[in-house]
Design a protein around this motif. Structure first.
Motif, PDB file in Angstrom:
ATOM      1  N   UNK A  27       0.784  -1.235   0.000  1.00  0.00           N
ATOM      2  CA  UNK A  27       0.000   0.000   0.000  1.00  0.00           C
ATOM      3  C   UNK A  27       0.808   1.272   0.000  1.00  0.00           C
ATOM      4  N   UNK A  28       2.078   1.228   0.371  1.00  0.00           N
ATOM      5  CA  UNK A  28       2.903   2.434   0.368  1.00  0.00           C
ATOM      6  C   UNK A  28       3.540   2.715  -0.991  1.00  0.00           C
ATOM      7  N   UNK A  29       3.350   1.844  -1.956  1.00  0.00           N
ATOM      8  CA  UNK A  29       3.912   2.036  -3.295  1.00  0.00           C
ATOM      9  C   UNK A  29       2.945   2.834  -4.161  1.00  0.00           C
ATOM     10  N   UNK A  30       3.445   3.903  -4.757  1.00  0.00           N
ATOM     11  CA  UNK A  30       2.608   4.696  -5.663  1.00  0.00           C
ATOM     12  C   UNK A  30       2.269   3.921  -6.930  1.00  0.00           C
ATOM     13  N   UNK A  31       3.150   3.001  -7.331  1.00  0.00           N
ATOM     14  CA  UNK A  31       2.926   2.232  -8.555  1.00  0.00           C
ATOM     15  C   UNK A  31       1.967   1.075  -8.337  1.00  0.00           C
ATOM     16  N   UNK A  32       2.139   0.332  -7.225  1.00  0.00           N
ATOM     17  CA  UNK A  32       1.436  -0.937  -7.063  1.00  0.00           C
ATOM     18  C   UNK A  32       0.477  -0.948  -5.867  1.00  0.00           C
ATOM     19  N   UNK A  33      -0.017   0.208  -5.500  1.00  0.00           N
ATOM     20  CA  UNK A  33      -0.935   0.301  -4.367  1.00  0.00           C
ATOM     21  C   UNK A  33      -2.256  -0.402  -4.644  1.00  0.00           C
ATOM     22  N   UNK A  34      -2.728  -0.337  -5.881  1.00  0.00           N
ATOM     23  CA  UNK A  34      -4.073  -0.828  -6.191  1.00  0.00           C
ATOM     24  C   UNK A  34      -4.033  -2.158  -6.933  1.00  0.00           C
ATOM     25  N   UNK A  35      -4.968  -3.018  -6.600  1.00  0.00           N
ATOM     26  CA  UNK A  35      -5.063  -4.342  -7.221  1.00  0.00           C
ATOM     27  C   UNK A  35      -5.227  -4.213  -8.726  1.00  0.00           C
TER      28      UNK A  35
END
Length: 536
Positions: free
Chosen positions: A423-431
């Motif tokens: 969740x802290x990644x701007x790239x991979x926060x969302x499924x």
């Protein structure tokens, strides 16, 4: 055209369009667990629940034992209270009490059969089943067997989701989370699938005494820190309606429990008024009840299974009629059956979420967040979640978001989260961002394989660029990519001076760069209101 050697008319067909990119399937779950029977290769691809039963068999035995009569007579405790009192749902642990009799689960608790049922109820489609053993040869759920199933899945290229429903029956949280870490590592290694995880003992509440750790805290501590964008977790468990009351009866009790069931029913009869004060209907009911319970101890599992073929059953009530009569005459028996139904219908949410992923992808696409959809055959979450608790689940400091499943008045039970564990990644926060990226990568990879060993020259570069741009523009039109125009949504670069050097070309290396603007869900919607001055 070949060499022309004779007069005549010749036709030469030329390709007017470049090769196309075929979008790979994005929601093909693979379920790993124990089944009633195993195919020769222990693996199968199915597209319906009837196919599952055909190739992998039916449900586990679901056996329970009545024992331990107590002096004080008490009514059946709610399932949630019984489970929270022990804070565990394990084999041979007491799961509750009815009229002073303790109720215990017998044998391993298998979850795969019910999970497949819940998957198809929530929009599931094609999926893979990896059987790691059958019920009769298994004394308990083995982490080693489940790991073997996970390793076998490396040879299968089609699955894009990984689930192990039986993992929640492992002996301890340590063993469970060790398996979770292996699942996440497997998906990170394959780079083409995600793990959908349950929370161990996810029927437990978040609120604990001061200094205690909730099951979600334990999940975050134990799940690891590698490849977290390839996994998503959901909490709490679900109160479902997949198992009907008609699927349960006294046949779900061990043979030794039938005597205690008779004792319990007879005690219930003794609580009625004195016969001289009873109405005629009550006396008839009591007489019929006693005639039934006198037969009940003779019912063994063998008798019930071979009722029609057994000559010793002449004059006895059939198991089905016995069950219906007991339901209508005994409130204690009816409470017992309803309690078993409630207990067995409490399910981990991962299978339902796999169904939601499949439904969303078939309706829209992998770029849509699998959230704000209602769950079918689900009555309520096992634990109600408040708005404050939702914030705790969704935005923790370590970024390991656990997606909430909540009940809203008038809307039903909704999936109310769309985050990966990263969740802290701007790239991979969302499924949706992670899954859409996997779709793009795999689709482009398979399409460009056709150009392996083609001349590394401008004509090949132009063909590849044209092919990928056509693919991306179609996705942009569907809404998968952000941007007001294709130029804002994506760009594809290939060739000398752009992605390659002369040395790359001489060494047979062809580099392609695709930049895409993935659409992300509107997770936070803010509406501003202002008062304006009166105009007139």
């Amino acid at each position: 055209m070949g060499t022309i050697k004779k007069p005549g008319i010749y036709i030469e067909e030329k390709n007017a369009f470049p090769n196309s990119v075929v979008e790979v399937p994005s929601a093909i779950p693979a379920f790993i667990g124990y089944t009633a029977k195993s195919p020769p290769n222990q693996h199968g691809r199915i597209s319906s629940f009837s196919e599952y039963e055909k190739f992998f068999g039916g449900p586990p035995s679901r056996l329970f034992r009545l024992c331990g009569h107590r002096e004080e007579s008490r009514q059946l405790e709610p399932a949630s209270a019984a489970k929270e009192s022990t804070n565990k749902k394990e084999v041979n642990e007491s799961i509750g009490e009815i009229n002073g009799y303790s109720l215990t689960r017998v044998g391993p608790e298998y979850w795969l059969y019910a999970a497949i049922r819940l998957f198809f109820r929530n929009g599931g489609g094609t999926c893979h089943i990896v059987s790691v053993g059958d019920y009769k040869d298994t004394e308990k759920i083995q982490a080693a067997s489940l790991l073997e199933g996970l390793e076998a899945l490396e040879k299968e290229m089609e699955p894009t989701l990984v689930l192990i429903p039986d993992a929640v029956s492992l002996d301890s949280p340590e063993v469970f989370y060790s398996l979770c870490r292996r699942m996440i590592a497997h998906c990170g290694k394959m780079r083409k699938r995600m793990a959908i995880l349950d929370v161990y003992q996810g029927y437990s509440a978040l609120q604990l005494p001061l200094g205690g750790k909730s099951v979600v805290d334990r999940f975050r501590e134990e799940v690891g820190s590698e490849s977290l964008s390839y996994a998503a977790a959901y909490y709490p468990w679900l109160e479902t309606a997949i198992l009907a009351e008609s699927e349960l009866s006294f046949q779900n009790l061990t043979d030794g429990s039938l005597d205690l069931l008779v004792e319990m029913i007879c005690e219930e009869l003794s609580l009625t008024e004195h016969p001289k004060n009873e109405s005629k209907n009550e006396a008839v009911r009591k007489e019929r009840m006693l005639s039934l319970v006198n037969q009940l101890p003779d019912y063994t599992a063998t008798t019930c299974k071979s009722w029609k073929d057994n000559p010793d059953n002449t004059g006895k009530t059939s198991p089905e009629d016995m069950h219906l009569s007991l339901l209508s005459l005994s409130s204690g028996y009816k409470a017992l059956i309803r309690y078993l139904q409630k207990y067995l219908n409490q399910q981990p949410p991962s299978a339902a979420m796999a169904g939601i992923y499949t439904m969303v992808d078939s309706m829209r696409g992998a770029w849509m967040a699998p959230s704000n959809y209602s769950l079918s055959s689900v009555i309520a979450p096992s634990v109600p979640i408040s708005t404050e608790q939702q914030a705790y689940l969704n935005t923790p400091l370590d970024g390991k978001a656990v997606n909430a499943i909540r009940s809203f008045r008038g809307e039903g039970v909704l999936v109310w989260g769309a985050r990966t564990l990263d969740g802290n990644s701007e790239d991979w926060r969302y499924i949706s961002a992670r899954r859409m990226t996997m779709v793009l990568e795999q689709s482009m990879l398979l399409a460009t394989k056709a150009y392996t060993f083609e001349p590394n020259q401008a004509r090949t570069w132009i063909s590849i660029k044209s092919m990928l741009e056509n693919f991306l523009i179609q996705l942009w039109k569907k809404g998968a990519l952000a941007g007001a125009s294709p130029a804002e949504a994506f760009s594809v670069s290939v060739g000398l001076g752009e992605t390659m050097t002369v040395a790359d070309s001489e060494n047979g290396i062809l580099r392609v760069r695709a930049l895409v603007a993935l659409s992300r869900p509107a997770e936070f919607i803010e509406i501003s209101f202002e008062q304006s001055m009166q105009k007139a």
